[in-house]
Design an enzyme around this catalytic site. Structure first.
Site, PDB file in Angstrom:
ATOM      1  N   THR A  40       0.823  -1.218   0.000  1.00  0.00           N
ATOM      2  CA  THR A  40       0.000   0.000   0.000  1.00  0.00           C
ATOM      3  C   THR A  40       0.855   1.265   0.000  1.00  0.00           C
ATOM      4  O   THR A  40       1.992   1.255   0.492  1.00  0.00           O
ATOM      5  CB  THR A  40      -0.890  -0.006   1.259  1.00  0.00           C
ATOM      6  OG1 THR A  40      -1.496   1.275   1.413  1.00  0.00           O
ATOM      7  CG2 THR A  40      -0.095  -0.293   2.525  1.00  0.00           C
ATOM      8  N   ASP A  41       0.276   2.344  -0.488  1.00  0.00           N
ATOM      9  CA  ASP A  41       0.976   3.639  -0.425  1.00  0.00           C
ATOM     10  C   ASP A  41       1.009   4.192   0.997  1.00  0.00           C
ATOM     11  O   ASP A  41       1.735   5.146   1.278  1.00  0.00           O
ATOM     12  CB  ASP A  41       0.330   4.665  -1.371  1.00  0.00           C
ATOM     13  CG  ASP A  41      -1.136   4.967  -1.049  1.00  0.00           C
ATOM     14  OD1 ASP A  41      -1.728   4.277  -0.192  1.00  0.00           O
ATOM     15  OD2 ASP A  41      -1.688   5.901  -1.668  1.00  0.00           O
ATOM     16  N   GLU A  42       0.218   3.596   1.900  1.00  0.00           N
ATOM     17  CA  GLU A  42       0.132   4.135   3.264  1.00  0.00           C
ATOM     18  C   GLU A  42       1.451   3.987   4.025  1.00  0.00           C
ATOM     19  O   GLU A  42       1.658   4.640   5.045  1.00  0.00           O
ATOM     20  CB  GLU A  42      -1.042   3.486   4.019  1.00  0.00           C
ATOM     21  CG  GLU A  42      -2.348   3.737   3.282  1.00  0.00           C
ATOM     22  CD  GLU A  42      -3.612   3.341   4.031  1.00  0.00           C
ATOM     23  OE1 GLU A  42      -3.612   3.321   5.258  1.00  0.00           O
ATOM     24  OE2 GLU A  42      -4.603   3.057   3.346  1.00  0.00           O
ATOM     25  N   TYR A  68      -1.875  -0.449  10.898  1.00  0.00           N
ATOM     26  CA  TYR A  68      -1.978  -1.139   9.596  1.00  0.00           C
ATOM     27  C   TYR A  68      -0.769  -0.806   8.728  1.00  0.00           C
ATOM     28  O   TYR A  68      -0.074  -1.700   8.234  1.00  0.00           O
ATOM     29  CB  TYR A  68      -3.270  -0.733   8.875  1.00  0.00           C
ATOM     30  CG  TYR A  68      -3.283  -1.074   7.390  1.00  0.00           C
ATOM     31  CD1 TYR A  68      -3.253  -2.398   6.952  1.00  0.00           C
ATOM     32  CD2 TYR A  68      -3.302  -0.068   6.420  1.00  0.00           C
ATOM     33  CE1 TYR A  68      -3.246  -2.716   5.602  1.00  0.00           C
ATOM     34  CE2 TYR A  68      -3.305  -0.376   5.065  1.00  0.00           C
ATOM     35  CZ  TYR A  68      -3.275  -1.703   4.658  1.00  0.00           C
ATOM     36  OH  TYR A  68      -3.258  -2.013   3.304  1.00  0.00           O
ATOM     37  N   LYS A  85       2.352  -3.160   7.265  1.00  0.00           N
ATOM     38  CA  LYS A  85       2.662  -3.332   5.836  1.00  0.00           C
ATOM     39  C   LYS A  85       4.089  -2.856   5.537  1.00  0.00           C
ATOM     40  O   LYS A  85       4.798  -3.460   4.726  1.00  0.00           O
ATOM     41  CB  LYS A  85       1.661  -2.574   4.960  1.00  0.00           C
ATOM     42  CG  LYS A  85       0.237  -3.107   4.974  1.00  0.00           C
ATOM     43  CD  LYS A  85       0.079  -4.512   4.400  1.00  0.00           C
ATOM     44  CE  LYS A  85       0.285  -4.605   2.909  1.00  0.00           C
ATOM     45  NZ  LYS A  85      -0.075  -5.954   2.381  1.00  0.00           N
TER      46      LYS A  85
HETATM   47  P1  NAD Z   1      -9.334  -7.620   2.065  1.00  0.00           P
HETATM   48  O1  NAD Z   1      -9.355  -7.334   3.525  1.00  0.00           O
HETATM   49  O2  NAD Z   1     -10.556  -7.387   1.241  1.00  0.00           O
HETATM   50  O3  NAD Z   1      -8.913  -9.157   1.834  1.00  0.00           O
HETATM   51  C1  NAD Z   1      -7.895  -9.768   2.558  1.00  0.00           C
HETATM   52  C2  NAD Z   1      -7.963 -11.270   2.305  1.00  0.00           C
HETATM   53  O4  NAD Z   1      -6.897 -11.880   3.056  1.00  0.00           O
HETATM   54  C3  NAD Z   1      -9.275 -11.906   2.776  1.00  0.00           C
HETATM   55  O5  NAD Z   1      -9.752 -12.796   1.795  1.00  0.00           O
HETATM   56  C4  NAD Z   1      -8.879 -12.645   4.039  1.00  0.00           C
HETATM   57  O6  NAD Z   1      -9.662 -13.807   4.295  1.00  0.00           O
HETATM   58  C5  NAD Z   1      -7.426 -13.000   3.752  1.00  0.00           C
HETATM   59  N1  NAD Z   1      -6.641 -13.200   4.981  1.00  0.00           N
HETATM   60  C6  NAD Z   1      -6.577 -12.368   6.045  1.00  0.00           C
HETATM   61  N2  NAD Z   1      -5.781 -12.906   7.007  1.00  0.00           N
HETATM   62  C7  NAD Z   1      -5.336 -14.091   6.514  1.00  0.00           C
HETATM   63  C8  NAD Z   1      -4.474 -15.098   7.024  1.00  0.00           C
HETATM   64  N3  NAD Z   1      -3.920 -15.007   8.246  1.00  0.00           N
HETATM   65  N4  NAD Z   1      -4.208 -16.175   6.246  1.00  0.00           N
HETATM   66  C9  NAD Z   1      -4.759 -16.297   5.022  1.00  0.00           C
HETATM   67  N5  NAD Z   1      -5.600 -15.383   4.497  1.00  0.00           N
HETATM   68  C10 NAD Z   1      -5.879 -14.285   5.237  1.00  0.00           C
HETATM   69  O7  NAD Z   1      -8.096  -6.803   1.505  1.00  0.00           O
HETATM   70  P2  NAD Z   1      -7.898  -6.083   0.092  1.00  0.00           P
HETATM   71  O8  NAD Z   1      -8.441  -4.715   0.161  1.00  0.00           O
HETATM   72  O9  NAD Z   1      -8.317  -7.001  -1.000  1.00  0.00           O
HETATM   73  O10 NAD Z   1      -6.308  -5.940   0.071  1.00  0.00           O
HETATM   74  C11 NAD Z   1      -5.488  -6.987  -0.461  1.00  0.00           C
HETATM   75  C12 NAD Z   1      -4.036  -6.568  -0.341  1.00  0.00           C
HETATM   76  O11 NAD Z   1      -3.820  -5.361  -1.063  1.00  0.00           O
HETATM   77  C13 NAD Z   1      -3.597  -6.294   1.094  1.00  0.00           C
HETATM   78  O12 NAD Z   1      -2.289  -6.786   1.262  1.00  0.00           O
HETATM   79  C14 NAD Z   1      -3.622  -4.774   1.210  1.00  0.00           C
HETATM   80  O13 NAD Z   1      -2.673  -4.336   2.148  1.00  0.00           O
HETATM   81  C15 NAD Z   1      -3.247  -4.380  -0.207  1.00  0.00           C
HETATM   82  N6  NAD Z   1      -3.769  -3.069  -0.655  1.00  0.00           N
HETATM   83  C16 NAD Z   1      -5.111  -2.763  -0.541  1.00  0.00           C
HETATM   84  C17 NAD Z   1      -5.575  -1.550  -1.020  1.00  0.00           C
HETATM   85  C18 NAD Z   1      -7.043  -1.190  -0.961  1.00  0.00           C
HETATM   86  O14 NAD Z   1      -7.416  -0.065  -1.338  1.00  0.00           O
HETATM   87  N7  NAD Z   1      -7.937  -2.069  -0.548  1.00  0.00           N
HETATM   88  C19 NAD Z   1      -4.685  -0.634  -1.618  1.00  0.00           C
HETATM   89  C20 NAD Z   1      -3.332  -0.987  -1.715  1.00  0.00           C
HETATM   90  C21 NAD Z   1      -2.890  -2.207  -1.247  1.00  0.00           C
HETATM   91  P1  TYD Z   2     -10.820   3.730   4.125  1.00  0.00           P
HETATM   92  O1  TYD Z   2     -11.766   3.251   3.063  1.00  0.00           O
HETATM   93  O2  TYD Z   2     -10.879   3.100   5.489  1.00  0.00           O
HETATM   94  O3  TYD Z   2      -9.347   3.627   3.517  1.00  0.00           O
HETATM   95  P2  TYD Z   2      -7.925   4.183   4.096  1.00  0.00           P
HETATM   96  O4  TYD Z   2      -8.122   4.743   5.451  1.00  0.00           O
HETATM   97  O5  TYD Z   2      -7.082   2.968   4.114  1.00  0.00           O
HETATM   98  O6  TYD Z   2      -7.491   5.230   3.118  1.00  0.00           O
HETATM   99  O7  TYD Z   2     -11.059   5.287   4.328  1.00  0.00           O
HETATM  100  C1  TYD Z   2     -10.915   6.203   3.235  1.00  0.00           C
HETATM  101  C2  TYD Z   2     -11.065   7.598   3.788  1.00  0.00           C
HETATM  102  O8  TYD Z   2     -12.412   7.755   4.247  1.00  0.00           O
HETATM  103  C3  TYD Z   2     -10.199   7.871   5.001  1.00  0.00           C
HETATM  104  O9  TYD Z   2      -9.739   9.230   4.939  1.00  0.00           O
HETATM  105  C4  TYD Z   2     -11.121   7.692   6.194  1.00  0.00           C
HETATM  106  C5  TYD Z   2     -12.472   8.109   5.633  1.00  0.00           C
HETATM  107  N1  TYD Z   2     -13.650   7.406   6.209  1.00  0.00           N
HETATM  108  C6  TYD Z   2     -14.745   8.152   6.686  1.00  0.00           C
HETATM  109  O10 TYD Z   2     -14.743   9.395   6.639  1.00  0.00           O
HETATM  110  N2  TYD Z   2     -15.813   7.478   7.191  1.00  0.00           N
HETATM  111  C7  TYD Z   2     -15.860   6.113   7.267  1.00  0.00           C
HETATM  112  O11 TYD Z   2     -16.869   5.536   7.773  1.00  0.00           O
HETATM  113  C8  TYD Z   2     -14.750   5.358   6.763  1.00  0.00           C
HETATM  114  C9  TYD Z   2     -14.731   3.869   6.822  1.00  0.00           C
HETATM  115  C10 TYD Z   2     -13.658   6.055   6.243  1.00  0.00           C
END
Ligand code: NAD
Ligand code: TYD
Length: 350
Positions: free
Chosen positions: A130-132, A155, A159
């Site tokens: 992630t970019d975070e 989080y 990461k």
């Molecule tokens: P998500 O929470 O939707 O899915 C995570 C998956 O991992 C789930 O299917 C869960 O069952 C599985 N999991 C969790 N713990 C586990 C364990 N101990 N063993 C096996 N499986 C396990 O997450 P996502 O949003 O699809 O993100 C996927 C990846 O991409 C993550 O590594 C996240 O850090 C990264 N990422 C997400 C975003 C975003 O915007 N969602 C952006 C950049 C990077």
């Molecule tokens: P989120 O989807 O949790 O992603 P991330 O924090 O990883 O970027 O949140 C996106 C943005 O929205 C973040 O600035 C927090 C805000 N947010 C709210 O304002 N209300 C909410 O209920 C949630 C879940 C997030």
């Protein structure tokens, strides 16, 4: 002989899009999806590929060293694409240990087993991150691959730690690795604890829309299928030991995004213009809330020719339509545990 690719976290939001893309695009790969099926993992996300001959599913916890060793010894994976993670910042504030376990210990477990049993000559270990990890930006500038790591939430700290372990296995053991750091994704199958699907779900139920702080925080949104395409490209053509930033060049203040969502949903649900906006409620801010994320993806664009293909207006409409056409999915994933989570998280925000 077909190449066995282990995709972890394939039942989650982004993972299910990556599994679908790989199963459909590469019949020569055997995709083994390894997922624990936490609250965020859902096999309904993979209905359309579950019977494909080049796909199989293993329910397993990546933190379980013995189970991972047996799995890697059996399959001798060509490569790993690692997405399994605890992914929600608010949950990491309530329960950081879970994030250390899955995101750090789980990742190191996978690295160890790939090092021992994987194809470290032709294959690679791809860490999806992630970019975070870069922390927060002010009003200007963008994250590049050389921005120093400065994670602010449990989080992002977990990461960042896992990114460092992946890099360290490359430097120390010569493991072929690649990392990508992506901005916020949006699209179908997104668990409704995250901003966009949570707001869609609340609008449909005419529940209040909890905007943290003043809603001024900025996120850079990318359509999930464009992220999956970037992962495909980096997996096949990225250079070992390198990091690639992925982003949508599409910054939105949270409040503007929520208002846009209200406007579109009022239209789609035949409600009066302005009706859903009335539901917006400003609530207590997230602790340590990063102000702004923005990605400079020029390395990926210039080196590998990637660019986002779905314009935001189009992707956003498609996303909203998907949730409105899959209200049974929303009902299912928001039953039971989700109710408890929601009450716990939002009761104290006031
Ligand atoms: P998500 O929470 O939707 O899915 C995570 C998956 O991992 C789930 O299917 C869960 O069952 C599985 N999991 C969790 N713990 C586990 C364990 N101990 N063993 C096996 N499986 C396990 O997450 P996502 O949003 O699809 O993100 C996927 C990846 O991409 C993550 O590594 C996240 O850090 C990264 N990422 C997400 C975003 C975003 O915007 N969602 C952006 C950049 C990077
Ligand atoms: P989120 O989807 O949790 O992603 P991330 O924090 O990883 O970027 O949140 C996106 C943005 O929205 C973040 O600035 C927090 C805000 N947010 C709210 O304002 N209300 C909410 O209920 C949630 C879940 C997030």
């Amino acid at each position: 002989m077909s190449k066995k690719i282990c995709i972890t976290g394939g039942a989650g939001f982004i993972g299910s899009h990556v599994v679908r893309l790989f199963v459909n695009t590469y019949p020569g790969y055997e995709i083994v999806n390894v997922d624990k099926l936490t609250y965020a993992g859902n096999l309904e996300n993979l209905r359309d590929v579950e019977n494909a001959s080049n796909y199989s599913f293993v329910r397993a916890d990546i933190t379980d060293a013995a189970v991972m060793e047996a799995l890697f010894a059996e399959h001798r994976f060509h490569s790993v694409i690692h997405l399994a993670a605890e992914s929600h910042v608010d949950r990491s504030i309530s329960n950081p240990i879970e994030f250390v376990m899955t995101n750090v210990v789980g990742t190191v477990n996978l690295l160890n087993n790939f090092k021992t049993y994987g194809n470290t000559v032709e294959g690679r270990f791809y860490h999806v991150s992630t970019d975070e990890v870069y922390g927060t930006l002010g009003d200007d500038g963008k994250f590049t691959e050389s921005t120093p790591y400065s994670p602010n939430s449990p989080y992002s700290a977990s990461k960042a730690a896992s990114d460092h372990f992946v890099r360290a296995y490359h430097e120390t053991f010569g493991l072929p690795v690649v990392i990508s750091n992506c901005s916020n994704n949006y699209g179908s199958h997104h668990f409704p604890e995250k901003l966009i699907p949570l707001m869609i779900n609340n609008i449909r139920h005419k529940k209040s829309l909890p905007v943290y702080g003043r809603g001024e925080n900025v996120r850079d949104w990318l359509y999930v299928e464009d992220h999956a395409k970037a992962i495909d490209l980096i997996f096949h053509r990225g250079r070992n030991g390198e990091t690639y930033n992925i982003g949508g060049n599409n910054e939105w203040k949270n409040i503007d995004l929520v208002k846009k969502l209200c406007e579109i949903m009022d239209r789609k649900l035949n409600r009066n213009p302005g009706e859903s906006e009335q539901l917006i409620t400003y609530v207590t801010d997230r602790a340590g809330h990063d102000f702004r994320y923005a990605i400079d993806a020029s390395k990926l664009m210039n080196e590998l020719g990637w660019k986002p293909t779905v314009a935001f207006d189009e992707g956003f409409e498609k996303t909203i339509d998907w949730y409105l056409n899959h209200q049974d999915w929303l009902d299912h994933v928001t039953s039971g545990e989700y109710q408890k989570y929601y009450e716990h998280m939002y009761a104290k925000r006031g």
